[in-house]
Design an enzyme around this catalytic site. Structure first.
Site, PDB file in Angstrom:
ATOM      1  N   THR A 194       0.830  -1.220   0.000  1.00  0.00           N
ATOM      2  CA  THR A 194       0.000   0.000   0.000  1.00  0.00           C
ATOM      3  C   THR A 194       0.860   1.264   0.000  1.00  0.00           C
ATOM      4  O   THR A 194       0.421   2.300  -0.484  1.00  0.00           O
ATOM      5  CB  THR A 194      -0.991   0.017   1.183  1.00  0.00           C
ATOM      6  OG1 THR A 194      -0.270   0.132   2.418  1.00  0.00           O
ATOM      7  CG2 THR A 194      -1.847  -1.239   1.216  1.00  0.00           C
ATOM      8  N   PRO A 239      -0.835   7.277   0.937  1.00  0.00           N
ATOM      9  CA  PRO A 239      -0.926   5.871   0.540  1.00  0.00           C
ATOM     10  C   PRO A 239      -2.389   5.419   0.537  1.00  0.00           C
ATOM     11  O   PRO A 239      -3.072   5.545   1.549  1.00  0.00           O
ATOM     12  CB  PRO A 239      -0.118   5.142   1.616  1.00  0.00           C
ATOM     13  CG  PRO A 239      -0.023   6.074   2.769  1.00  0.00           C
ATOM     14  CD  PRO A 239      -0.397   7.462   2.328  1.00  0.00           C
ATOM     15  N   LEU A 240      -2.852   4.907  -0.586  1.00  0.00           N
ATOM     16  CA  LEU A 240      -4.249   4.445  -0.669  1.00  0.00           C
ATOM     17  C   LEU A 240      -4.324   2.978  -0.264  1.00  0.00           C
ATOM     18  O   LEU A 240      -4.514   2.102  -1.102  1.00  0.00           O
ATOM     19  CB  LEU A 240      -4.803   4.666  -2.079  1.00  0.00           C
ATOM     20  CG  LEU A 240      -5.395   6.043  -2.322  1.00  0.00           C
ATOM     21  CD1 LEU A 240      -6.114   6.098  -3.663  1.00  0.00           C
ATOM     22  CD2 LEU A 240      -6.365   6.453  -1.217  1.00  0.00           C
ATOM     23  N   HIS A 241      -4.202   2.746   1.042  1.00  0.00           N
ATOM     24  CA  HIS A 241      -4.169   1.378   1.558  1.00  0.00           C
ATOM     25  C   HIS A 241      -5.371   0.542   1.112  1.00  0.00           C
ATOM     26  O   HIS A 241      -5.234  -0.466   0.419  1.00  0.00           O
ATOM     27  CB  HIS A 241      -4.186   1.390   3.093  1.00  0.00           C
ATOM     28  CG  HIS A 241      -3.155   2.261   3.741  1.00  0.00           C
ATOM     29  ND1 HIS A 241      -1.833   1.909   3.817  1.00  0.00           N
ATOM     30  CD2 HIS A 241      -3.258   3.464   4.372  1.00  0.00           C
ATOM     31  CE1 HIS A 241      -1.161   2.844   4.469  1.00  0.00           C
ATOM     32  NE2 HIS A 241      -1.989   3.796   4.811  1.00  0.00           N
ATOM     33  N   ASP A 242      -6.550   0.938   1.595  1.00  0.00           N
ATOM     34  CA  ASP A 242      -7.713   0.048   1.483  1.00  0.00           C
ATOM     35  C   ASP A 242      -8.204  -0.188   0.048  1.00  0.00           C
ATOM     36  O   ASP A 242      -8.677  -1.291  -0.252  1.00  0.00           O
ATOM     37  CB  ASP A 242      -8.857   0.570   2.370  1.00  0.00           C
ATOM     38  CG  ASP A 242      -8.486   0.538   3.847  1.00  0.00           C
ATOM     39  OD1 ASP A 242      -7.599  -0.252   4.233  1.00  0.00           O
ATOM     40  OD2 ASP A 242      -9.085   1.311   4.625  1.00  0.00           O
TER      41      ASP A 242
END
Ligand code: BDR
Ligand code: CA
Length: 311
Positions: A194, A239-242
């Protein structure tokens, strides 16, 4: 399309993941959304889920509130990252939609029992409390889940809430331990991947120039969210984790990883919530998860922007 339930604690990146899923009906059929305490307390994660469904025009999606605290610990939240509401950044109206009555854990159990076995995927975007509680209450559902795709953990990138732990796992290590020992097919999006999905400024502009309420809201959300990583770590953006979880279900070819053994530290205060990931296969412990290590970041952002443009 594959049937999914999104278990979530919005959270700007959770919100983007929900929007991406709702924009992709040919790939994923969102049966429902279950909310958990995590980034902010449960009343806010539940309210934020409703706000996002309305933003997407998806007012028919059932949304349930779930567990308001981890299984065996005090709740730890992340307003320092996501703001006081969990969704700071855009100005969005209060929801008119209401939560469904009933508990998210019961909804998970009932849905998994009602749908044909092996046809429902759980997308876990927050602490694993709801899912672990459901497994504890109704062990028969473990055999009925097709797969759990979760955002959590870290290996090379280690921690973002303690030196060794990632937030979702740290908040409820006991729940994570139950899930990783469940025997269910698990795919993990750790910080290692991520942190490669960064909303750089051209990518943020690509959201904004969609010039729609969704495009502007996502640009505002990722602008807010990035201030933390940019100022603290000098990173290139949020950060675009999901959303990695949803992107994996739409196009798994964007990702690569290894089938490995992952265990959760649940006792040591120093390393609580650490995902002990046997990346190099140095133990004889059997693989229990596909641990993702890399993604095609440009491909990911092209897909995400194209999907958001539909809403
Ligand atoms: C995870 O924790 C939350 O802050 C994010 O929404 C994401 O699910 C990243 O560690
Ligand atoms: Ca989350």
């Amino acid at each position: 399309p594959r049937k999914i339930i999104i278990d979530t604690d919005p959270g700007q990146d959770d919100a983007v993941a929900i929007l991406m899923a709702l924009a992709s009906p040919e790939d994923v059929n969102v049966l429902g959304i279950t909310c958990v305490a995590g980034n902010v307390p449960l009343p806010l994660t539940s309210k934020n889920s409703l706000i996002i469904c309305e933003l997407a025009g998806a007012t028919d999606i059932p949304v349930y509130a779930g567990c308001d605290r981890p299984m065996g610990r005090e709740l730890v939240t992340a307003e320092h990252v996501h703001g006081e509401t969990g969704l700071n950044g855009p100005v969005l109206p209060d929801p008119k939609m209401a939560l469904k009555s009933g508990h998210a854990v019961d909804y998970l159990i009932e849905t998994l029992r009602d749908e044909p076995a092996g046809t429902v995927i759980l997308c876990a975007l927050g602490p694993l409390t709801n899912i672990a509680t459901a497994l504890q209450k109704a062990p028969d559902i473990a055999d009925r889940v097709q797969q759990i795709v979760l955002m959590g953990g870290a290996y090379f990138e280690v921690g973002n809430i303690t030196p060794t732990a990632e937030f979702n796992i740290y908040v409820d290590p006991q729940a994570a331990d139950i899930v990783f020992k469940s025997g269910i097919d698990i795919v993990v999006m750790p910080l290692d991947v991520t942190h490669k999905a960064l909303v750089t400024s051209p990518r943020n502009t690509a959201f904004r120039v969609l010039n729609t309420p969704v495009g502007r809201a996502v640009a505002d959300m990722t602008d807010f969210f990035e201030r933390f990583d940019k100022t603290k770590y000098g990173s290139d953006g949020a950060p675009l984790h999901d959303p990695c979880v949803i992107a994996y279900l739409i196009d798994p070819e964007l990702f690569s990883g290894r089938h490995i053994n992952v265990e959760i530290e649940t006792t040591s205060e120093l390393t609580m919530g650490m995902t002990v990931a046997d990346w190099w296969g140095v133990t004889q412990r059997p693989a229990n998860a596909l641990f993702i290590g890399d993604l095609d970041a440009d491909g990911f952002f092209t897909l995400l922007t194209e999907r958001l443009a539909r809403l």
